[in-house]
Design an enzyme around this catalytic site. Structure first.
Site, PDB file in Angstrom:
ATOM      1  CG  ASP A  10     -23.364 -15.284  20.391  1.00 44.58           C
ATOM      2  OD1 ASP A  10     -23.268 -13.896  20.127  1.00 44.58           O
ATOM      3  OD2 ASP A  10     -23.101 -15.605  21.379  1.00 44.58           O
ATOM      4  CB  CYS A  73     -24.619 -11.939  18.017  1.00 40.34           C
ATOM      5  SG  CYS A  73     -23.143 -11.193  17.999  1.00 40.34           S
ATOM      6  CD  GLU A 152     -17.731 -15.844  26.630  1.00 45.89           C
ATOM      7  OE1 GLU A 152     -16.967 -17.512  26.772  1.00 45.89           O
ATOM      8  OE2 GLU A 152     -18.685 -15.865  25.900  1.00 45.89           O
TER       9      GLU A 152
END
Ligand code: DGL
Length: 271
Positions: A10, A73, A152
C-alpha cells in the site's frame, strides 16, 4: 502447496486493514507487507508518479521470494495497468474487481456509490468495472481527499466531530442519489466506517475493499494450488520506507489485535 509469503502493499498503512483480514482467514500464510510510509499519500499525485512508485514497490517485493502480489490500495489498483500485471512472474490482484463483485452482490436497487482518493475517482476504475458487470447500474462517485489525512492523524472511531462534518459534506450527494451500496474504495476508509454508516443510514451496505479482497486472495490461492501447508503458523514481516518508530506507533490502529512481526526500513527509491 506453497509456503512462500503473500506480498501485500500500500502507499501507507491503510493496506494493513487487508492484512488484518488475511491473518484472520489464512492464519497459516506468511505475509510480507510493504507500506510506502515515506511517500504516502499516492492519491493526490499524478498517474505517472503513482505508476513509478507502484513499479518500485513491486520490484522490491518480487525480491522477497513471494508467491502472490496484493495491491491493498485503491489508488495503485486503479492505476497499475492490467497488461503489465499480466506479465508479472507471480499472480497479482488489486482491490477494484473484488470490491465491485461484492457491491454487485449487495445492491438491490442498482444504485451504487463509490468513494476514493482523487486519483482513484479520476481513473474511473470502479464505475468501469461495475458497468462491465451491468451497464444499467447508476453509479455516483465522489473523491474524498481529506479522508486519508484524517485517518492518518487519528480522527476516527465511533464519533469525531471534525470527521463527521467532512463525511457529511462529501457524502451528501451520494446519499441524495439514493444508493443502497457504498464502496469504500480506499483501504484507509474502514477506520471511518462507523461514522460513514451512521451518516448513510442502516439501509446502505458498506463494502470494505480490504475484507473483500482477502476473501478473493484465499480463493485464488486455493484455485492455483498455492495455499500454505495446513496446520503451520504464518508469520508477518513488515517493510516501511519511513522510520520503524512511526510504524510501531500507528500500525495497531489498522491491524487491531495483531501487531506482531518484524519491521524493517528500506530505501524504496533504490528499486
Ligand atoms: N490506501 C490508499 C488507497 O487505498 C490511500 C492512501 C493514499 O492516498 O495514498 O487508495
Amino acid at each position: 502447496m506453497d509456503n512462500r509469503a503473500i506480498a501485500v502493499f500500500d502507499s501507507g498503512l491503510g493496506g494493513l486493514t487487508a492484512v488484518k483480514e488475511l491473518r484472520k482467514i489464512l492464519p497459516g500464510e506468511d505475509i510480507v507487507f510493504f507500506g510506502d510510509t515515506a511517500r504516502v499519500p499516492y492519491g493526490t499525485r499524478s498517474r505517472e508518479t503513482i505508476l513509478q512508485y507502484a513499479r518500485q514497490d513491486i520490484r522490491f517485493l518480487l525480491k522477497q521470494d513471494v508467491k502472490f502480489l496484493l495491491a491493498a490500495c485503491g489508488t495503485i489498483s486503479s492505476t497499475y495497468p492490467t497488461h503489465e500485471a499480466a506479465r508479472l512472474p507471480v499472480p497479482y490482484t488489486g482491490v477494484v474487481s473484488c470490491a465491485c463483485r461484492a457491491a454487485a452482490k449487495a445492491t438491490r436497487n442498482g444504485k451504487i456509490g463509490v468513494i476514493g482518493t482523487s486519483a482513484t475517482i479520476r481513473s474511473g476504475s470502479y464505475p468501469a468495472a461495475l458497468r462491465d458487470m451491468d451497464p444499467r447500474y447508476q453509479i455516483t462517485s465522489v473523491a474524498c481527499p481529506l479522508f486519508v489525512p484524517l485517518v492518518e492523524n487519528g480522527f476516527f472511531g465511533d464519533h469525531n466531530q471534525v470527521s463527521e462534518l467532512v463525511i457529511a459534506q462529501y457524502l451528501e450527494p451520494v446519499k441524495a442519489a439514493g444508493v443502497d451500496t457504498l464502496i469504500l474504495g480506499c483501504t484507509h476508509y474502514p477506520l471511518l466506517a462507523p461514522m460513514i454508516a451512521r451518516f448513510m443510514g442502516p439501509q446502505v451496505t458498506l463494502i470494505d475493499v480490504g475484507r473483500e479482497t482477502a476473501d478473493a486472495v484465499k480463493l485464488a490461492l486455493a484455485d492455483l494450488d498455492l495455499l500454505a501447508q495446513p496446520g503451520r503458523e504464518g508469520k508477518a514481516t513488515y517493510f516501511v520506507s519511513d522510520t520503524t518508530e512511526s510504524f510501531a506507533a500507528n500500525a495497531d490502529i489498522f491491524l487491531g489485535e495483531y501487531a506482531g512481526g518484524r519491521v524493517i526500513q528500506i530505501a524504496i527509491d533504490t528499486y
